[in-house]
Design a protein around this motif. Sequence first.
Motif, mmCIF file in Angstrom:
data_model
loop_
_atom_site.group_PDB
_atom_site.id
_atom_site.type_symbol
_atom_site.label_atom_id
_atom_site.label_comp_id
_atom_site.label_asym_id
_atom_site.label_seq_id
_atom_site.Cartn_x
_atom_site.Cartn_y
_atom_site.Cartn_z
ATOM 1 N N MET A 1 0.850 -1.212 0.000
ATOM 2 C CA MET A 1 0.000 0.000 0.000
ATOM 3 C C MET A 1 0.878 1.253 0.000
ATOM 4 O O MET A 1 1.772 1.391 0.821
ATOM 5 N N THR A 2 0.617 2.163 -0.957
ATOM 6 C CA THR A 2 1.376 3.403 -0.928
ATOM 7 C C THR A 2 0.715 4.380 0.046
ATOM 8 O O THR A 2 -0.513 4.435 0.157
ATOM 9 N N GLU A 3 1.557 5.126 0.748
ATOM 10 C CA GLU A 3 1.085 6.122 1.714
ATOM 11 C C GLU A 3 0.331 7.231 0.974
ATOM 12 O O GLU A 3 0.830 7.753 -0.024
ATOM 13 N N PRO A 4 -0.890 7.613 1.388
ATOM 14 C CA PRO A 4 -1.602 8.684 0.674
ATOM 15 C C PRO A 4 -0.875 10.029 0.798
ATOM 16 O O PRO A 4 -0.258 10.309 1.839
ATOM 17 N N SER A 287 5.718 11.752 -9.265
ATOM 18 C CA SER A 287 7.056 12.313 -9.011
ATOM 19 C C SER A 287 7.321 12.419 -7.516
ATOM 20 O O SER A 287 8.434 12.158 -7.052
ATOM 21 N N ILE A 288 6.302 12.821 -6.769
ATOM 22 C CA ILE A 288 6.465 12.922 -5.308
ATOM 23 C C ILE A 288 6.758 11.536 -4.730
ATOM 24 O O ILE A 288 7.644 11.372 -3.891
ATOM 25 N N ARG A 289 6.031 10.541 -5.233
ATOM 26 C CA ARG A 289 6.198 9.175 -4.702
ATOM 27 C C ARG A 289 7.538 8.565 -5.076
ATOM 28 O O ARG A 289 8.174 7.891 -4.274
#
Length: 332
Positions: A1-4, A287-289
């Motif tokens: 799960m990616t952090e929102p 890009s942020i991720r």
Amino acid sequence: MTEPIHVALAGCGAMGEIVARTVYTGLGGLTAAIDPDPRRAAVVAELTGALPFGSLAEARRAVRVDAVDVRVPHHLHSGLVLEALGAGCHVMVEKPLATTLSDARAMVAAAADAGLVLAVAENYPHLRAVHDARAALDAGRIGDVLALRSTRAYQVGGVWVRDGWRHGTGPSGGILLDQGTHQVSLLRALVGPVEAVAADGDLGTVALTLRMRSGVVAQSMLSWSSPGPAAQAEATVLGTGGRLDVVVDYEGDEGGCLVWTPTSSEHGGKENYYDSHRLMVLDWLESIRTGAEPVVPGEEGMADLAVVVAAAESLAKGGASVAVRAVGHAGA
Ligand SMILES: NC(=O)c1ccc[n+]([C@@H]2O[C@H](COP(=O)([O-])OP(=O)(O)OC[C@H]3O[C@@H](n4cnc5c(N)ncnc54)[C@H](O)[C@@H]3O)[C@@H](O)[C@H]2O)c1
């Protein structure tokens, strides 16, 4: 799960509301809807489930903000972007990046120093029509490029003029700042950097002659006093073996790249201009991720602005050709 990623939308006017409605309602993740006009903040809050605030500082005191999507009038971009970067937030900012090159440099430097993503909401590099045109040019489909032109002419009105800043003589006013960076971005995406520009016209209608670094000459006409169809060939590239048109559609889905040669004709696409807003936000969040560079980083927005700044100088000098200042690694 990616952090929102917790996003604040700063500026809930015409564009902010469109982005809230067409992008963030489906995407989620908007924690704050910010506008000094409480009615506008409330509309976006209602649409997206974000909380309404009157300023970024107020929002940051109340909710988590990792990233700020800035959709305010042009002369307010730099102050808000520097505030957001200073608070450790990633930023997406509307075009033009800023109204002066010194502000643009400060924004790009602040993002780089803090290791934060600064993306510019410049649509053209995200349009499929532009990608297809670039691919056709690279493949030599129309031979060698001889010349090109772009036109952005429409009748501006309604929500776009209700606050007056766009049409006025103030620091955000004039079509050159509003549509000039768009058209420069389009021309640069097709044939590369601009070396010099000459401009003639007024606040609402301007004609540009641009000498590209490749030696090719481009012309660009901008007007918000000339009504026209929602779908138009905004750019045409003339080649030794044919021509191509970049068709942009603001209402329907007739946008796409038309490549014509004496023996063939292809129209590759079904695209609406505003679809690119979703692509821009997704690219920024990616890009942020991942740390990858966004499609239009601050440096590219600065390169577009450098051409518009030179065009404004040319206008002030009665149409003389003005060299475009080199800006960082992107060139202009
Ligand atoms: N890329 C595109 O397709 C596209 C299209 C239209 C507009 N734009 C850009 O979007 C931006 C906004 O244009 P618009 O037509 O929506 O303007 P607008 O005047 O309709 O909305 C701007 C909003 O910003 C608010 N605002 C002012 N200061 C603020 C602050 N400190 N914090 C939060 N909100 C603040 C205003 O109250 C207003 O509601 C401009 O940069 C414009 O060039 C881009």
